[in-house]
Design a protein around this motif. Structure first.
Motif, mmCIF file in Angstrom:
data_model
loop_
_atom_site.group_PDB
_atom_site.id
_atom_site.type_symbol
_atom_site.label_atom_id
_atom_site.label_comp_id
_atom_site.label_asym_id
_atom_site.label_seq_id
_atom_site.Cartn_x
_atom_site.Cartn_y
_atom_site.Cartn_z
ATOM 1 N N GLN A 63 72.674 13.585 1.463
ATOM 2 C CA GLN A 63 73.965 12.897 1.363
ATOM 3 C C GLN A 63 74.778 13.034 2.647
ATOM 4 N N LYS A 64 74.592 14.124 3.354
ATOM 5 C CA LYS A 64 75.338 14.345 4.600
ATOM 6 C C LYS A 64 74.904 13.394 5.713
ATOM 7 N N ILE A 65 73.684 12.907 5.653
ATOM 8 C CA ILE A 65 73.142 12.118 6.761
ATOM 9 C C ILE A 65 72.814 10.675 6.369
ATOM 10 N N TRP A 66 72.985 10.343 5.085
ATOM 11 C CA TRP A 66 72.586 9.019 4.582
ATOM 12 C C TRP A 66 73.374 7.925 5.284
ATOM 13 N N LEU A 67 72.682 6.873 5.665
ATOM 14 C CA LEU A 67 73.304 5.743 6.345
ATOM 15 C C LEU A 67 73.663 4.648 5.343
ATOM 16 N N PRO A 68 74.554 3.741 5.711
ATOM 17 C CA PRO A 68 74.913 2.646 4.785
ATOM 18 C C PRO A 68 73.711 1.845 4.298
ATOM 19 N N LYS A 69 72.666 1.724 5.147
ATOM 20 C CA LYS A 69 71.490 0.954 4.771
ATOM 21 C C LYS A 69 70.380 1.809 4.170
ATOM 22 N N GLY A 70 70.621 3.133 4.071
ATOM 23 C CA GLY A 70 69.609 3.977 3.451
ATOM 24 C C GLY A 70 69.265 5.212 4.254
ATOM 25 N N SER A 71 68.101 5.770 3.963
ATOM 26 C CA SER A 71 67.622 6.972 4.637
ATOM 27 C C SER A 71 67.439 6.728 6.127
ATOM 28 N N PRO A 72 67.915 7.636 6.985
ATOM 29 C CA PRO A 72 67.726 7.444 8.432
ATOM 30 C C PRO A 72 66.271 7.231 8.820
ATOM 31 N N LEU A 73 65.367 7.990 8.236
ATOM 32 C CA LEU A 73 63.959 7.836 8.612
ATOM 33 C C LEU A 73 63.473 6.421 8.339
ATOM 34 N N ARG A 74 63.837 5.874 7.198
ATOM 35 C CA ARG A 74 63.385 4.515 6.882
ATOM 36 C C ARG A 74 64.130 3.473 7.715
ATOM 37 N N VAL A 75 65.432 3.630 7.869
ATOM 38 C CA VAL A 75 66.223 2.660 8.635
ATOM 39 C C VAL A 75 65.734 2.578 10.074
ATOM 40 N N TYR A 76 65.560 3.740 10.721
ATOM 41 C CA TYR A 76 65.127 3.743 12.121
ATOM 42 C C TYR A 76 63.673 3.292 12.262
ATOM 43 N N SER A 77 62.830 3.636 11.274
ATOM 44 C CA SER A 77 61.428 3.216 11.331
ATOM 45 C C SER A 77 61.316 1.704 11.184
ATOM 46 N N GLU A 78 62.103 1.122 10.296
ATOM 47 C CA GLU A 78 62.073 -0.330 10.128
ATOM 48 C C GLU A 78 62.624 -1.045 11.354
ATOM 49 N N LYS A 79 63.650 -0.467 11.957
ATOM 50 C CA LYS A 79 64.181 -1.071 13.179
ATOM 51 C C LYS A 79 63.162 -0.989 14.305
ATOM 52 N N PHE A 80 62.475 0.137 14.414
ATOM 53 C CA PHE A 80 61.418 0.282 15.415
ATOM 54 C C PHE A 80 60.322 -0.754 15.184
ATOM 55 N N ARG A 81 59.911 -0.914 13.922
ATOM 56 C CA ARG A 81 58.898 -1.931 13.589
ATOM 57 C C ARG A 81 59.341 -3.317 14.052
ATOM 58 N N ASP A 82 60.583 -3.656 13.763
ATOM 59 C CA ASP A 82 61.077 -4.998 14.096
ATOM 60 C C ASP A 82 61.184 -5.204 15.606
ATOM 61 N N GLU A 83 61.658 -4.179 16.319
ATOM 62 C CA GLU A 83 61.772 -4.292 17.773
ATOM 63 C C GLU A 83 60.397 -4.363 18.428
ATOM 64 N N LEU A 84 59.464 -3.600 17.897
ATOM 65 C CA LEU A 84 58.100 -3.630 18.424
ATOM 66 C C LEU A 84 57.466 -4.993 18.162
ATOM 67 N N GLN A 85 57.759 -5.556 16.989
ATOM 68 C CA GLN A 85 57.219 -6.867 16.660
ATOM 69 C C GLN A 85 57.668 -7.931 17.665
ATOM 70 N N SER A 86 58.912 -7.835 18.092
ATOM 71 C CA SER A 86 59.434 -8.822 19.034
ATOM 72 C C SER A 86 58.691 -8.783 20.365
ATOM 73 N N ILE A 87 58.154 -7.625 20.712
ATOM 74 C CA ILE A 87 57.401 -7.490 21.958
ATOM 75 C C ILE A 87 55.944 -7.922 21.772
ATOM 76 N N LEU A 88 55.369 -7.610 20.614
ATOM 77 C CA LEU A 88 53.933 -7.817 20.405
ATOM 78 C C LEU A 88 53.578 -9.183 19.824
ATOM 79 N N SER A 89 54.577 -9.966 19.442
ATOM 80 C CA SER A 89 54.290 -11.265 18.826
ATOM 81 C C SER A 89 53.443 -12.148 19.723
#
Length: 339
Positions: A63-89
């Motif tokens: 609860q101390k670290i939860w982000l508005p969009k969810g768990s930091p690990l999942r939020v940052y991992s999904e953002k990494f996936r999306d940013e990587l996709q933009s390069i590898l498309s």
């Protein structure tokens, strides 16, 4: 040639509540590569003691670290996936993300890969150093899932990248940005593991004080040795003197011996040696999560300041920063399927 890039992360509870955390802990800790004791003893320990005892406390920590969009690990991992996709498309690579525990599960992400028609899969466990309980567990799950496939796809695996220049440089960049020169010491704090896990990797593990000082053929699968190698390579980039750095291990659980030195104990020892300003780098993670944001940035800092320290700061993880995304795309380029 179209191919899927399958990123594998550890996982996270879906919500910062005791019931969600308890469900996650049961799945995580029932993995025999995580708690390597007989099944019945593991079940009694996890379901009867650990999940009940830790779910409430861990939920408060989340609860101390939860982000508005969810768990930091999942939020940052999904953002990494999306940013990587933009390069590898442009290379006809589609990026997918699966969690070893929790959601989106590896089963769900593999189903998506197959329904999208990919028969070439490039797999990468997002754990820089090899450990049976993380990297090994993720790959064991991959092989079990693919064994069920009637038409098994072609598979390539990106190995642990603890020594790859893109990974090393990304961490060096963050330590520079944190102005490490203004601290008495840079502490490289890695996730800990039970000593028995190390001893199962090689007969030479933990048999002498200096067994992890240099990576060699005898200890090439030793997690602790790989962690020290990561420290050494970052040290070389930054030209850090030996007196200005230390390596330690955090997140120990239970009473059995874990690999040493322990981060929470070492910072107090360093304080007694006059190191009142410490910069902590958690370079066994590629995204910020409970172990970095709560354990280090909040709890470790509070304990250090309470004990008389002046300043303890944590270097933010690589997350989805552009230099890391671009660097990782180069790692992918070296391992992808060729036409």
């Amino acid at each position: 040639m179209r191919q899927a890039l399958w990123l594998l992360q550890l996982g996270t509870p879906s919500l910062p509540t005791p019931s969600s955390v308890s469900k996650y802990l049961k799945e995580f800790l029932m993995d025999p590569r995580v708690i390597d004791i007989p099944w019945i003893a593991r079940w009694l320990l996890v379901h009867g003691i650990i999940a009940n005892a830790r779910s409430g406390k861990s939920a408060k920590a989340y609860q101390k670290i939860w982000l508005p969009k969810g768990s930091p690990l999942r939020v940052y991992s999904e953002k990494f996936r999306d940013e990587l996709q933009s390069i590898l498309s442009s290379q006809e690579i589609k990026v997918f993300l699966g969690m070893r525990y929790g959601s989106p599960s590896m089963r769900e992400s593999l189903d998506q890969i197959r329904s999208d028609g990919f028969d070439r899969i490039l797999v990468v466990p997002m754990f820089p150093q090899y450990a049976s309980s993380s990297w090994g567990s993720a790959m064991e799950r991959v092989y079990k899932l693919l064994a069920r496939e009637i038409n098994a796809p072609s598979l390539r695996v990106i190995p642990a990248f603890f020594d790859q220049p893109e990974f090393i440089n990304a961490w060096a960049n963050r330590i520079r940005a944190a102005e490490y020169q203004n601290y008495d010491l840079v502490l490289f704090s890695y996730h800990g593991l039970p000593e028995r896990h190390m001893k199962r990797c090689a007969d030479s593990c933990l048999q002498s004080n200096g067994c992890c000082d240099k990576l060699n053929i005898d200890n090439q699968f030793c997690y602790r040795a790989q962690c020290f190698e990561t420290t050494r390579r970052i040290q070389q980039i930054l030209h850090l003197d030996d007196s200005k750095l230390a390596t330690s291990f955090q997140s120990r659980l239970g009473r059995t011996p874990w690999i040493k030195p322990y981060t929470d104990e070492l910072v107090l020892t360093l304080l007694n040696q006059g190191k009142k300003r410490i910069l902590v780098c958690s370079s066994s993670f590629v995204v910020d999560c409970l172990e970095t944001l709560e354990e280090v940035e909040i709890r470790l800092r509070e304990n250090f300041i309470t004990a008389g320290g002046e300043k303890l700061e944590m270097v933010k993880s690589l997350n989805a920063d552009l230099d890391w995304v671009e660097g990782f795309s180069k790692i992918v380029e070296r391992h992808k399927f060729l036409k």
